[in-house]
Design an enzyme around this catalytic site. Structure first.
Site, PDB file in Angstrom:
ATOM      1  N   SER A 186      36.178 -14.939  -6.056  1.00  0.00           N
ATOM      2  CA  SER A 186      36.999 -13.627  -5.874  1.00  0.00           C
ATOM      3  C   SER A 186      37.036 -13.202  -7.279  1.00  0.00           C
ATOM      4  O   SER A 186      36.749 -13.792  -8.304  1.00  0.00           O
ATOM      5  CB  SER A 186      38.575 -14.163  -5.248  1.00  0.00           C
ATOM      6  N   ASP A 205      45.203  -7.704  -4.581  1.00  0.00           N
ATOM      7  CA  ASP A 205      45.593  -7.415  -5.993  1.00  0.00           C
ATOM      8  C   ASP A 205      45.881  -5.703  -6.209  1.00  0.00           C
ATOM      9  O   ASP A 205      46.868  -5.398  -6.772  1.00  0.00           O
ATOM     10  CB  ASP A 205      44.772  -7.965  -6.980  1.00  0.00           C
ATOM     11  N   THR A 206      45.134  -5.005  -5.805  1.00  0.00           N
ATOM     12  CA  THR A 206      45.120  -3.437  -5.721  1.00  0.00           C
ATOM     13  C   THR A 206      46.636  -3.018  -5.222  1.00  0.00           C
ATOM     14  O   THR A 206      47.264  -1.980  -5.537  1.00  0.00           O
ATOM     15  CB  THR A 206      43.955  -2.706  -5.013  1.00  0.00           C
ATOM     16  N   GLU A 242      34.860  -5.828   2.342  1.00  0.00           N
ATOM     17  CA  GLU A 242      35.486  -7.149   2.626  1.00  0.00           C
ATOM     18  C   GLU A 242      37.064  -6.976   2.715  1.00  0.00           C
ATOM     19  O   GLU A 242      37.320  -5.866   2.878  1.00  0.00           O
ATOM     20  CB  GLU A 242      35.159  -8.199   1.447  1.00  0.00           C
ATOM     21  N   GLU A 290      38.992  -3.472   2.361  1.00  0.00           N
ATOM     22  CA  GLU A 290      38.364  -2.771   1.318  1.00  0.00           C
ATOM     23  C   GLU A 290      36.915  -1.883   2.081  1.00  0.00           C
ATOM     24  O   GLU A 290      36.317  -2.550   2.732  1.00  0.00           O
ATOM     25  CB  GLU A 290      37.906  -3.787   0.285  1.00  0.00           C
ATOM     26  N   GLY A 292      35.555 -10.992  -8.593  1.00  0.00           N
ATOM     27  CA  GLY A 292      34.357 -10.830  -9.257  1.00  0.00           C
ATOM     28  C   GLY A 292      33.660 -11.763  -9.878  1.00  0.00           C
ATOM     29  O   GLY A 292      32.792 -11.798 -10.678  1.00  0.00           O
ATOM     30  N   ARG A 350      43.940 -11.756 -15.852  1.00  0.00           N
ATOM     31  CA  ARG A 350      45.021 -10.991 -15.668  1.00  0.00           C
ATOM     32  C   ARG A 350      46.378 -11.498 -15.928  1.00  0.00           C
ATOM     33  O   ARG A 350      46.837 -12.396 -15.154  1.00  0.00           O
ATOM     34  CB  ARG A 350      44.912 -10.347 -14.139  1.00  0.00           C
TER      35      ARG A 350
HETATM   36  N1  LIG Z   1      27.330  -3.562  -2.239  1.00  0.00           N
HETATM   37  C1  LIG Z   1      28.267  -3.104  -3.552  1.00  0.00           C
HETATM   38  N2  LIG Z   1      27.664  -1.979  -4.031  1.00  0.00           N
HETATM   39  C2  LIG Z   1      28.526  -1.485  -4.957  1.00  0.00           C
HETATM   40  N3  LIG Z   1      29.593  -1.978  -5.635  1.00  0.00           N
HETATM   41  C3  LIG Z   1      29.920  -3.084  -5.144  1.00  0.00           C
HETATM   42  C4  LIG Z   1      29.186  -3.771  -3.903  1.00  0.00           C
HETATM   43  N4  LIG Z   1      29.835  -4.904  -3.808  1.00  0.00           N
HETATM   44  C5  LIG Z   1      31.005  -5.153  -4.650  1.00  0.00           C
HETATM   45  N5  LIG Z   1      31.094  -4.035  -5.446  1.00  0.00           N
HETATM   46  C6  LIG Z   1      31.869  -3.594  -6.466  1.00  0.00           C
HETATM   47  O1  LIG Z   1      32.357  -4.777  -6.898  1.00  0.00           O
HETATM   48  C7  LIG Z   1      33.698  -5.019  -6.565  1.00  0.00           C
HETATM   49  C8  LIG Z   1      34.274  -6.489  -6.018  1.00  0.00           C
HETATM   50  O2  LIG Z   1      33.673  -6.820  -5.278  1.00  0.00           O
HETATM   51  P1  LIG Z   1      34.229  -7.796  -3.871  1.00  0.00           P
HETATM   52  O3  LIG Z   1      35.509  -7.193  -3.534  1.00  0.00           O
HETATM   53  O4  LIG Z   1      33.274  -8.090  -3.003  1.00  0.00           O
HETATM   54  O5  LIG Z   1      34.492  -9.065  -4.792  1.00  0.00           O
HETATM   55  P2  LIG Z   1      35.697 -10.296  -4.945  1.00  0.00           P
HETATM   56  O6  LIG Z   1      35.243 -11.161  -5.775  1.00  0.00           O
HETATM   57  O7  LIG Z   1      35.728 -10.384  -3.511  1.00  0.00           O
HETATM   58  O8  LIG Z   1      36.923  -9.410  -5.460  1.00  0.00           O
HETATM   59  P3  LIG Z   1      38.411  -9.437  -5.123  1.00  0.00           P
HETATM   60  O9  LIG Z   1      38.422 -10.892  -4.630  1.00  0.00           O
HETATM   61  O10 LIG Z   1      38.962  -9.091  -6.318  1.00  0.00           O
HETATM   62  O11 LIG Z   1      38.697  -8.445  -3.885  1.00  0.00           O
HETATM   63  C9  LIG Z   1      33.996  -4.051  -5.380  1.00  0.00           C
HETATM   64  O12 LIG Z   1      35.497  -3.599  -5.422  1.00  0.00           O
HETATM   65  C10 LIG Z   1      32.900  -2.885  -6.107  1.00  0.00           C
HETATM   66  O13 LIG Z   1      33.568  -2.076  -7.020  1.00  0.00           O
HETATM   67  N1  LIG Z   2      41.678 -10.746  -6.278  1.00  0.00           N
HETATM   68  C1  LIG Z   2      42.390 -11.975  -5.831  1.00  0.00           C
HETATM   69  C2  LIG Z   2      43.415 -12.057  -6.736  1.00  0.00           C
HETATM   70  O1  LIG Z   2      43.878 -11.166  -7.507  1.00  0.00           O
HETATM   71  N2  LIG Z   2      44.182 -13.039  -6.692  1.00  0.00           N
HETATM   72  C3  LIG Z   2      45.327 -13.419  -7.505  1.00  0.00           C
HETATM   73  O2  LIG Z   2      45.151 -14.070  -8.701  1.00  0.00           O
HETATM   74  C4  LIG Z   2      45.600 -15.177  -8.798  1.00  0.00           C
HETATM   75  C5  LIG Z   2      44.529 -16.244  -9.572  1.00  0.00           C
HETATM   76  O3  LIG Z   2      44.664 -15.728 -11.110  1.00  0.00           O
HETATM   77  P1  LIG Z   2      43.883 -16.399 -12.109  1.00  0.00           P
HETATM   78  O4  LIG Z   2      42.417 -16.599 -11.729  1.00  0.00           O
HETATM   79  O5  LIG Z   2      44.459 -15.765 -13.367  1.00  0.00           O
HETATM   80  O6  LIG Z   2      44.597 -18.026 -11.981  1.00  0.00           O
HETATM   81  C6  LIG Z   2      45.657 -15.862  -7.274  1.00  0.00           C
HETATM   82  O7  LIG Z   2      46.499 -16.950  -7.181  1.00  0.00           O
HETATM   83  C7  LIG Z   2      46.196 -14.500  -6.628  1.00  0.00           C
HETATM   84  O8  LIG Z   2      47.665 -14.319  -7.158  1.00  0.00           O
HETATM   85 MG   LIG Z   3      37.289  -7.231  -3.118  1.00  0.00          MG
END
Ligand SMILES: Nc1ncnc2c1ncn2[C@@H]1O[C@H](COP(=O)(O)OP(=O)(O)OP(=O)(O)O)[C@@H](O)[C@H]1O
Ligand SMILES: NCC(=O)N[C@@H]1O[C@H](COP(=O)([O-])[O-])[C@@H](O)[C@H]1O
Ligand SMILES: [Mg+2]
Length: 386
Positions: free
Chosen positions: A148, A275-276, A268, A256, A150, A354
């Site tokens: 997660s 977080d947003t 997803e 999302e 990214g 973060r």
């Molecule tokens: N197929 C795609 N095309 C374009 N941009 C993408 C694509 N997949 C992901 N992204 C970009 O990367 C970001 C993060 O992707 P995603 O939400 O799948 O990751 P994540 O690791 O699950 O993040 P989080 O846990 O923070 O939601 C998206 O919000 C978007 O900006």
């Molecule tokens: N996109 C998912 C997300 O924002 N999750 C948030 O970040 C924490 C992990 O942070 P860390 O990696 O700094 O420990 C998680 O516990 C949750 O609060």
């Molecule tokens: Mg995401």
């Protein structure tokens, strides 16, 4: 009620604070001590949440009424058993289990429910990735099935990126699954999170859409309300309703979407505060996303969600590793009008971790990009020192 919170980051911390305010008991769990939510909970446990036996042990020890997952990387297969034991898994065992692995949720969305998504394939080796990239096309995005914020995510722009993308994904994978998803790159105009609240015995509710900007797959600023056409909003709400219904249970989901000229793409979802959605801490709504999650879980009816202000959040990131991070510039932020901040209290820092968030708000008639720009500029006043 007794709530076992699995994951104790910044999102969990705000959830615990909301729960404390209405007299609930919380045991906060994470893989390290002194995690943000542990600092405000009644009790804590430090375990590897991917270890099913360790999970069983603390569930038996605390006998919670509710299990509230806060991260994805949990041995969620165990959740079905806990449900059978009479514990409410939030929002449901299925929702937590399907979203722990990108494959389950993507196949449900695209194949079973027919939602529009980017073209995608899976790969379990660098060789398979080569083939998958050929089928999906370049540019494309590679992500570990379990990760997660990214982590392990990269964009393939030329064939020579493929091997690197595989290595990066394997290194950034959170769970024990070595597999990736390859998605066609969606050239979107903007992206949004639609906070969707499913309730027991009451209709599903939506918050005003939240816009956000991402870097390295992690959010940098978010704002509410995002400007979305009525048609796109309707499409997104329809998809959010379908997928949350298929997952079941009551709670808040962060769904999302990518908005493109060809319509809305499902990306997803998180079956928990997003977080947003921390932008709601700026007072944009009558209830913030953590309060909404809690009310839905406890079956407290939510009469309505009202948008009160325009708001924005901008992240405060660390730049170095430290076991004693400190902050400078906070007093400059505090001196500004219509501005607030949170420091999460993470005990250590690493590059891009973060550590806090700046919040700004204004009247609903203020252009949202002005509010966002202000949050972004204000966040730059804070430095995380190592
Ligand atoms: N197929 C795609 N095309 C374009 N941009 C993408 C694509 N997949 C992901 N992204 C970009 O990367 C970001 C993060 O992707 P995603 O939400 O799948 O990751 P994540 O690791 O699950 O993040 P989080 O846990 O923070 O939601 C998206 O919000 C978007 O900006
Ligand atoms: N996109 C998912 C997300 O924002 N999750 C948030 O970040 C924490 C992990 O942070 P860390 O990696 O700094 O420990 C998680 O516990 C949750 O609060
Ligand atoms: Mg995401």
């Amino acid at each position: 009620m007794k709530i076992l919170l699995l994951g104790s980051g910044e999102l969990g911390k705000e959830f615990v604070i909301a729960a404390q305010r209405i007299g609930q008991t919380i045991i906060a769990v994470d893989s390290y001590e002194n995690a943000p939510a542990m600092q405000v909970a009644h009790d804590f446990e430090v375990i590897n949440m991917l270890d099913g036996e360790a999970l069983d042990r603390i569930v038996a020890k605390h006998q919670p009424d509710f299990i509230v997952p806060e991260i994805e990387a949990i041995r969620t297969e165990r959740f079905y058993d806990y449900e059978k034991q009479g514990i409410t898994v939030v929002p449901s065992a299925k929702a937590a289990n399907f979203t722990m692995n990108r494959k389950a949720i993507r196949d449900l969305a695209a194949k079973e429910l027919g939602l529009r998504t980017a073209k995608y394939k899976y790969a379990t080796s660098a060789e398979e990735l080569q083939k998958a990239v050929q089928e999906v096309g370049i540019p494309c995005v590679v992500k570990p099935l379990m990760s997660s914020s990214g982590k392990g995510q990269s964009t393939i722009k030329t064939e020579s990126d493929i091997e690197k993308a595989w290595q990066y994904a394997v290194a950034g994978s959170r769970g024990d699954v070595i597999e990736v998803i390859v998605e066609a790159f969606v050239n979107f105009d903007s992206e949004i999170t639609l906070l969707t609240i499913t309730q027991n015995n009451n209709p599903t509710l939506f918050c005003a859409p939240i816009g956000h900007r991402q870097e390295r797959g992690d959010y940098q600023e978010s704002w509410q309300p995002a400007l979305v056409s009525e048609k796109d909003l309707y499409e997104a709400q329809d998809m959010a309703e379908k997928i949350t219904e298929a997952l079941g249970g009551a709670g808040l989901f962060g769904v999302e979407f990518f908005l493109t000229k060809e319509g809305v793409y499902f990306s997803e979802l998180s079956p928990r505060p997003h977080d947003t959605g921390m932008v709601t801490l700026a007072g944009t709504q009558n209830f913030n996303e953590f309060e909404l999650h809690l009310r839905a879980i406890l079956s407290l009816p939510i009469f309505e969600i009202t948008l009160e202000k325009a708001g924005a959040s901008a992240v405060i990131l660390a730049s170095e590793d430290s076991t004693n991070p400190t902050f400078t510039g906070i007093e400059k932020v505090a001196a500004l009008p219509k501005t607030d901040f949170r420091i999460f209290g993470k005990p250590t820092s690493r590059p891009y971790r973060r550590m806090g968030v700046v919040l700004s708000h204004d009247t609903l008639s203020t252009p949202i990009n002005e509010v966002t720009e202000r949050a972004k500029e204000t966040a730059k006043l804070v430095t995380v020192n190592s």
